[in-house]
Motif scaffolding. Structure first.
Motif, PDB file in Angstrom:
ATOM      1  N   THR A  75       2.638  -1.378   4.949  1.00  0.00           N
ATOM      2  CA  THR A  75       2.329  -1.313   3.518  1.00  0.00           C
ATOM      3  C   THR A  75       2.000  -2.718   3.023  1.00  0.00           C
ATOM      4  O   THR A  75       2.353  -3.706   3.669  1.00  0.00           O
ATOM      5  CB  THR A  75       3.534  -0.761   2.714  1.00  0.00           C
ATOM      6  N   THR A 114       6.715   6.714  -4.262  1.00  0.00           N
ATOM      7  CA  THR A 114       6.788   5.252  -4.385  1.00  0.00           C
ATOM      8  C   THR A 114       7.683   4.877  -5.566  1.00  0.00           C
ATOM      9  O   THR A 114       7.825   5.648  -6.510  1.00  0.00           O
ATOM     10  CB  THR A 114       5.406   4.576  -4.572  1.00  0.00           C
ATOM     11  N   THR A 115       8.274   3.702  -5.426  1.00  0.00           N
ATOM     12  CA  THR A 115       9.161   3.195  -6.485  1.00  0.00           C
ATOM     13  C   THR A 115       8.766   1.744  -6.755  1.00  0.00           C
ATOM     14  O   THR A 115       9.490   0.820  -6.394  1.00  0.00           O
ATOM     15  CB  THR A 115      10.628   3.261  -6.010  1.00  0.00           C
ATOM     16  N   PRO A 116       7.578   1.554  -7.339  1.00  0.00           N
ATOM     17  CA  PRO A 116       7.081   0.176  -7.482  1.00  0.00           C
ATOM     18  C   PRO A 116       7.977  -0.666  -8.389  1.00  0.00           C
ATOM     19  O   PRO A 116       8.171  -0.344  -9.556  1.00  0.00           O
ATOM     20  CB  PRO A 116       5.679   0.355  -8.072  1.00  0.00           C
ATOM     21  N   SER A 146       5.073  11.090   4.539  1.00  0.00           N
ATOM     22  CA  SER A 146       4.486  10.269   3.477  1.00  0.00           C
ATOM     23  C   SER A 146       3.134   9.806   3.961  1.00  0.00           C
ATOM     24  O   SER A 146       3.049   9.191   5.030  1.00  0.00           O
ATOM     25  CB  SER A 146       5.364   9.038   3.221  1.00  0.00           C
ATOM     26  N   GLU A 172       3.071  -5.656  -7.487  1.00  0.00           N
ATOM     27  CA  GLU A 172       3.421  -5.626  -6.065  1.00  0.00           C
ATOM     28  C   GLU A 172       3.025  -6.921  -5.354  1.00  0.00           C
ATOM     29  O   GLU A 172       3.694  -7.339  -4.410  1.00  0.00           O
ATOM     30  CB  GLU A 172       2.776  -4.418  -5.371  1.00  0.00           C
ATOM     31  N   ARG A 176      -0.499   7.630   3.100  1.00  0.00           N
ATOM     32  CA  ARG A 176      -0.993   6.549   2.238  1.00  0.00           C
ATOM     33  C   ARG A 176      -2.510   6.486   2.232  1.00  0.00           C
ATOM     34  O   ARG A 176      -3.096   5.506   1.796  1.00  0.00           O
ATOM     35  CB  ARG A 176      -0.381   5.208   2.692  1.00  0.00           C
ATOM     36  N   LYS A 217      -3.166  -0.841  -2.882  1.00  0.00           N
ATOM     37  CA  LYS A 217      -2.771   0.576  -2.928  1.00  0.00           C
ATOM     38  C   LYS A 217      -3.959   1.473  -3.274  1.00  0.00           C
ATOM     39  O   LYS A 217      -4.017   2.038  -4.392  1.00  0.00           O
ATOM     40  CB  LYS A 217      -1.674   0.792  -3.977  1.00  0.00           C
TER      41      LYS A 217
END
Ligand SMILES: Cc1cc2nc3c(=O)[nH]c(=O)nc-3n(C[C@H](O)[C@H](O)[C@H](O)COP(=O)(O)O)c2cc1C
Length: 286
Positions: free
Chosen positions: A175, A235-237, A98, A154, A100, A179
């Motif tokens: 994190t 991602t699973t915001p 993953s 978030e 970012r 973003k």
């Protein structure tokens, strides 16, 4: 007054056998209700979380399968056992990480993304309902809107909604609610599960196990992207689904499952130094 209270309590004492019978009756009724609920689960009238769709009232004689009933065709096995294939596949997916930090350029061609989604569309699904929609976003204005929505939610997630333990567990991944990858990545793929569908006749169609099916499809997409030389971030915001669904004007049967950023890593892209479980930790032989 005291005499009256005493008489009342002594009356209660006298009636304890009927109280006990009443209590037993309540317990028996509760037991019967529970039993009926359990048995209706078996005949499919109770909604399971994964089959959370209303079944329309149709007489048994009028029930029609959502799929056309056709004679089965001969399966053509396209391959022979290839242990090297398994090893090569492992080597390929082992390199997936993953990321970012994406590079906006070079931009992978849309046809590669399409081919990867075509692969994802080969996934098995409950009763072959294919309950997935892949929304590919490359327009910078839309990516910016996605980023606003996600960063706004978030910030609240990190500060209020997530348990302090959750925030602490995320610390090694470095994190935060910021973003940049949502606008830097050349593509965002928003994967929606279709919680139900519609038959050709316009009737509501149950999408059995739509979340599991869409997740399997997403897994194939990740592998296809990796095979194409692209990197991604699943991602699973939390709490962003409804706003993102509205932004993309998706129908009400679609629920956001995964927001995937896709592209090439930036030159200075760093990833957490993670270890994966060994085979003997994840496989049990019988
Ligand atoms: C269901 C799921 C949800 C995830 N959600 C997020 C997320 O919201 N934000 C994020 O930065 N990474 C997210 N990740 C990425 C994980 O942090 C990452 O997969 C994990 O740390 C392992 O690293 P690797 O993918 O490099 O092997 C998610 C991964 C999965 C499978």
């Amino acid at each position: 007054m005291e005499v009256e209270a005493f008489l009342n309590s002594s009356k209660l004492l006298q009636h304890w056998p009927s109280c006990l019978v009443g209590l037993l009756l309540v317990l028996v009724i509760k037991y019967i209700v529970r039993k009926r609920k359990d048995s209706s689960k078996q005949d499919g009238t109770v909604r399971d979380e994964d089959v959370a769709t209303e079944f329309e009232e149709v007489a048994d004689d009028d029930l029609q399968p959502a799929l056309e009933e056709k004679p089965h065709v001969q399966f053509v096995p396209g391959q022979t056992l290839n242990p090297k294939g398994a090893q090569r596949f492992y080597e390929l997916v082992c390199g997936r990480r993953s990321i970012r930090s994406f590079s906006a350029l070079p931009k992978p061609s849309l046809s590669v993304i399409e081919e990867c989604i075509r692969a994802a569309g080969t996934a098995p699904s409950g009763a072959h309902t294919e309950p997935w929609t892949f929304c590919v976003v490359e327009e910078s204005g839309v990516k910016q809107s996605v980023r606003w929505i996600v960063e706004h939610e978030e910030q609240i997630n990190y500060n209020k909604r997530m348990h302090p333990q959750w925030v602490t567990d995320l610390r090694p991944l470095q994190t935060s609610h910021v973003k940049p990858y949502l606008t830097d990545a050349p593509y965002l793929i928003l994967i929606f599960k279709q919680t139900y569908g519609t038959t050709k006749e316009g009737r509501r169609k149950t999408h059995y196990y739509n979340e599991i099916s869409t997740s399997i499809s997403a897994g194939i997409l990740l592998c296809a992207l990796q095979a194409a030389g692209l990197s991604s971030l699943v991602t699973t915001p939390l709490n962003c689904g409804p706003a993102l669904r509205e932004l993309l004007q998706r129908p009400e049967n679609e629920k956001l499952l995964i927001l995937l950023a896709v592209g090439y890593p930036s030159d200075d892209c760093k990833v957490p130094d993670l270890e994966r479980k060994r085979l003997d930790e994840i496989m049990v032989k019988y």
